[in-house]
Design an enzyme around this catalytic site. Structure first.
Site, PDB file in Angstrom:
ATOM      1  N   GLU A 482      21.814 -65.126  35.273  1.00  0.00           N
ATOM      2  CA  GLU A 482      20.425 -65.206  35.708  1.00  0.00           C
ATOM      3  C   GLU A 482      19.744 -63.833  35.602  1.00  0.00           C
ATOM      4  O   GLU A 482      18.605 -63.729  35.160  1.00  0.00           O
ATOM      5  CB  GLU A 482      20.365 -65.758  37.140  1.00  0.00           C
ATOM      6  CG  GLU A 482      18.987 -65.860  37.753  1.00  0.00           C
ATOM      7  CD  GLU A 482      17.973 -66.651  36.928  1.00  0.00           C
ATOM      8  OE1 GLU A 482      18.362 -67.348  35.975  1.00  0.00           O
ATOM      9  OE2 GLU A 482      16.771 -66.532  37.237  1.00  0.00           O
ATOM     10  N   HIS A 505      37.813 -59.770  25.351  1.00  0.00           N
ATOM     11  CA  HIS A 505      38.142 -60.723  24.282  1.00  0.00           C
ATOM     12  C   HIS A 505      37.135 -60.691  23.139  1.00  0.00           C
ATOM     13  O   HIS A 505      37.083 -61.611  22.344  1.00  0.00           O
ATOM     14  CB  HIS A 505      38.277 -62.138  24.864  1.00  0.00           C
ATOM     15  CG  HIS A 505      39.403 -62.248  25.852  1.00  0.00           C
ATOM     16  ND1 HIS A 505      40.719 -62.187  25.493  1.00  0.00           N
ATOM     17  CD2 HIS A 505      39.387 -62.348  27.208  1.00  0.00           C
ATOM     18  CE1 HIS A 505      41.484 -62.275  26.565  1.00  0.00           C
ATOM     19  NE2 HIS A 505      40.691 -62.369  27.627  1.00  0.00           N
ATOM     20  N   LYS A 604       5.725 -72.358  31.367  1.00  0.00           N
ATOM     21  CA  LYS A 604       6.362 -72.682  32.635  1.00  0.00           C
ATOM     22  C   LYS A 604       7.038 -74.047  32.607  1.00  0.00           C
ATOM     23  O   LYS A 604       8.105 -74.238  33.160  1.00  0.00           O
ATOM     24  CB  LYS A 604       5.300 -72.646  33.736  1.00  0.00           C
ATOM     25  CG  LYS A 604       5.845 -72.853  35.140  1.00  0.00           C
ATOM     26  CD  LYS A 604       6.680 -71.671  35.552  1.00  0.00           C
ATOM     27  CE  LYS A 604       7.315 -71.845  36.919  1.00  0.00           C
ATOM     28  NZ  LYS A 604       8.428 -70.898  37.094  1.00  0.00           N
TER      29      LYS A 604
HETATM   30  C1  AGP Z   1      13.254 -69.328  34.038  1.00  0.00           C
HETATM   31  O1  AGP Z   1      12.797 -68.069  34.342  1.00  0.00           O
HETATM   32  C2  AGP Z   1      12.723 -69.956  32.846  1.00  0.00           C
HETATM   33  N1  AGP Z   1      11.335 -69.876  32.759  1.00  0.00           N
HETATM   34  C3  AGP Z   1      13.353 -71.247  32.384  1.00  0.00           C
HETATM   35  O2  AGP Z   1      14.671 -70.949  32.036  1.00  0.00           O
HETATM   36  C4  AGP Z   1      13.359 -72.489  33.335  1.00  0.00           C
HETATM   37  O3  AGP Z   1      14.203 -72.268  34.415  1.00  0.00           O
HETATM   38  C5  AGP Z   1      13.796 -73.714  32.525  1.00  0.00           C
HETATM   39  O4  AGP Z   1      12.884 -73.947  31.490  1.00  0.00           O
HETATM   40  C6  AGP Z   1      13.932 -74.956  33.378  1.00  0.00           C
HETATM   41  O5  AGP Z   1      12.725 -75.330  33.961  1.00  0.00           O
HETATM   42  P1  AGP Z   1      12.688 -76.381  35.120  1.00  0.00           P
HETATM   43  O6  AGP Z   1      13.420 -75.789  36.287  1.00  0.00           O
HETATM   44  O7  AGP Z   1      11.234 -76.570  35.421  1.00  0.00           O
HETATM   45  O8  AGP Z   1      13.347 -77.618  34.636  1.00  0.00           O
END
Ligand code: AGP
Length: 609
Positions: A482, A505, A604
């Site tokens: 993360e 590895h 988003k």
């Molecule tokens: C996270 O910072 C990202 N923008 C992205 O990985 C996100 O978590 C992913 O697209 C999943 O989105 P959701 O939780 O709305 O399903």
């Protein structure tokens, strides 16, 4: 992956449309547009760029009226350009539409429209076929024409449509893309998301799949897939509209990082009853149901997937049922072994991520019980699930997920403890210990967030690096993934996370003089081993920033720099260690001058494959 808005009412449309688009910029920001019936017919203004850029071309007072639609785009079909921006119009300019989603059979429809109706297309988008189709079918009744067009369309869409000749109505349709109606006083709205209308109303209709909405100034009618009128209860939004505003912070991301102690406490506290037991609203898994489960899949994308990695550890440790964590886009297309003894846990902030939604549907078809961990109330993932557990993080606007992640982690703890209690695989004492440790997290994070100077200083020192590694063991692996994703998505630095023991590895070949390596060492039982990994990379010239509990001072002997975080029991450390990593990513991105809340190429809510 876009945002749509529509307005019809006694007031003028432009301001409401603008406010709505502004609050949905997180859904897309490569082009924006509006169509308003100005009294002299529908006029369309659109261009490349976000809402600020749109503001410059809609300033004049002539461009306003009582009905209009707006769009913020994140390109899928066709580059960001003015012709590809929405709204799109039919050839005779009678119809204007905005669309969020993808029309899968648009090529087929386009060819038909060109061949049979001599339509000349002005854009490369799939969306334009919607306007042209409705235009062909329109004979003075917009609702009828939309219904006819929808019959031809395959794919996922939320659309809002207006007709030149019927300025007293707006039509909207939802299929696998979010859509809500905002109910004001003689002012009604249609939008992709609740924050888009919150400035004007808190009374909402959540529109279901395959439903069509007819909006007028004083009337809203909802029709199901068969065209039958349906009634809907009003959903009253109780959260504060300011939760979707920056509230004095420079970026949504830092605001949302700072909100984590509150969001975690909200998600946690209301689920622990007076007897210290986990009581999960929205989850109806009985003791018998849990005993029947022999396998769990946790399926998600991106940050939510990382929450799942920690979920696996917790569920296997406390519930003793094997767990597989899968990336949703992979799960969909392999042949996972799912049956009616499978519990499928979907994690999604937006609840609209298409990969996750389709994986969920696949698991459902094969008989799995579906439990989802979702932030957005009434979202598609929530609706398609048997049990829904809300994260209660409040609206998360920044593309980079922060508070949604930590609240997803909280849900993983609570689900594990809930199932373990029913399955009698955890003692009362152990459960009480973990709950009390979890309850201490908000205060610990408050103190961490009060003093960010050290992290800022590290960001100032290292922000020009072009490559960064994150390593850790056990529960620090998920946190490393993360941390790495956070850094790369907003700073565009090439970063990589790897289990510390796996380095040797292969990936250790990349370590050379000055390579920056964050070493997450929050797990006491693995601490010694992680210190050895520090030595291993330092011997190859790496510069190491250790991240550990404020009780593990010995790390100073090995690492070049240390970030101390408040100590808690090993199991809950993922909730704490990730926060300075979010802050580091944020300050690095700020120093590099990137668009923190809306990083390039990202959006988003990812409602495309
Ligand atoms: C996270 O910072 C990202 N923008 C992205 O990985 C996100 O978590 C992913 O697209 C999943 O989105 P959701 O939780 O709305 O399903």
């Amino acid at each position: 992956m876009c945002g749509i808005i529509g307005f019809i009412g006694k007031d003028k449309a432009k301001e409401s449309l603008y406010d709505g688009l502004k609050s949905m910029e997180y859904r897309g920001y490569d082009s924006a547009g509006m169509a308003i019936n100005t009294g002299h017919g529908i006029e369309v203004r659109k261009q490349i760029g976000g809402v600020e850029e749109l503001a410059a071309i809609i300033e004049d007072s002539d461009f306003d009226g009582n009905v209009g639609i707006g769009h913020i785009r994140w390109a899928t079909h066709g580059v960001p350009s003015t012709p590809n921006a929405h709204p799109h119009q039919s050839q005779n300019k009678e119809i204007a539409i905005v669309h969020n989603g993808i029309i899968e059979n648009y090529i087929e429809i386009k060819e038909w429209l060109i061949k049979e109706h001599n339509i000349e297309f002005l854009s490369e988008t799939d969306s334009e076929v919607i306007a042209q189709l409705i235009g062909i079918f329109y004979e003075g009744d917009l609702l009828k024409a939309v219904n006819k067009a929808v019959e031809q369309m395959r794919g996922a869409y939320a659309i809002a449509v207006m007709a030149n000749s019927e300025p007293d109505k707006l039509i909207a349709v939802r299929k696998d893309a979010p859509l809500i109606v905002g109910l004001g006083e003689s002012n009604n709205f249609i939008a992709s998301d609740i924050p888009a209308v919150l400035k004007h109303t808190r009374d909402i209709y959540l529109i279901e799949n395959n439903e069509t909405v007819l909006l007028k100034e004083n009337e809203v009618k909802i029709f199901d897939g068969e065209g039958k009128e349906v009634s809907r209860e009003i959903f009253h939004v109780t959260w504060d509209a300011s939760a979707a505003e920056k509230g004095g912070y420079e970026h949504f991301m830092i605001k949302e990082i700072m909100e984590q102690p509150h969001a975690i406490a909200e998600t946690l506290n209301q689920r622990i009853n007076e007897d210290g037991e986990v009581s999960l609203d929205g989850i109806n898994l009985s003791e018998e149901d849990i005993n029947n489960i022999n396998k769990i899949y946790i399926v998600a994308c991106g940050t939510a997937y990382h929450a799942g990695l920690t979920g696996k550890y917790l569920i296997e440790k406390f519930v003793k049922i094997p767990v597989e964590v899968d990336i949703a886009s992979e799960f969909r297309y392999r042949e996972p072994l799912v049956d009616d003894k499978t519990l499928f846990i979907a994690i999604s902030q937006s609840g609209e991520t298409l990969d996750t939604l389709e994986a969920l549907r696949e698991a459902k078809r094969q008989g799995a019980r579906i439990l989802s961990v979702v932030n957005v109330v009434g979202s598609s993932v929530a609706r398609d699930s048997d049990d829904v557990f809300y994260t209660w993080a409040g609206p998360e606007i920044s593309v980079a997920s922060t508070k949604a992640y930590t609240t997803q982690l909280v849900c993983m703890y609570l689900i594990a403890l809930y199932m373990a209690t029913k399955k009698k695989s955890i003692s009362k004492e152990e459960r009480a210990r973990i709950i009390s440790e979890l309850q201490s997290v908000p205060a610990k994070l408050e103190s961490l967030l009060e003093n960010v100077d050290h992290i800022k200083a590290l960001a100032d020192k290292y922000y020009e690096r072009e490559s960064v590694f994150f390593i850790g063991r056990g529960l620090d692996v998920g946190a490393s993934y993360e941390a790495s994703l956070k850094l790369k998505e907003i700073s565009y630095i090439n970063s990589m996370a790897i289990a510390a023991g796996e380095l040797k590895h292969g990936s250790i070949a990349l370590v050379e003089d000055g390579t920056l390596i964050f070493t997450l060492a929050s797990q006491d039982k693995l601490f010694e081993k992680t210190l050895s990994n520090i030595e291993e990379v330092k011997a190859r010239g790496a510069e190491v920033i250790g991240v550990t509990k404020d009780t593990n001072l010995v790390i100073e002997k090995k690492a070049d720099q240390v970030i101390y975080v408040p100590a808690a029991t090993d199991e809950v450390m993922p909730l704490i260690t990730v926060v300075p990593m979010q802050l580091f990513a944020y300050y690095v991105a700020k120093n590099r001058g990137t668009n923190v809340d809306q990083p390039k190429n990202l959006a988003k809510s990812v409602t495309v494959e």
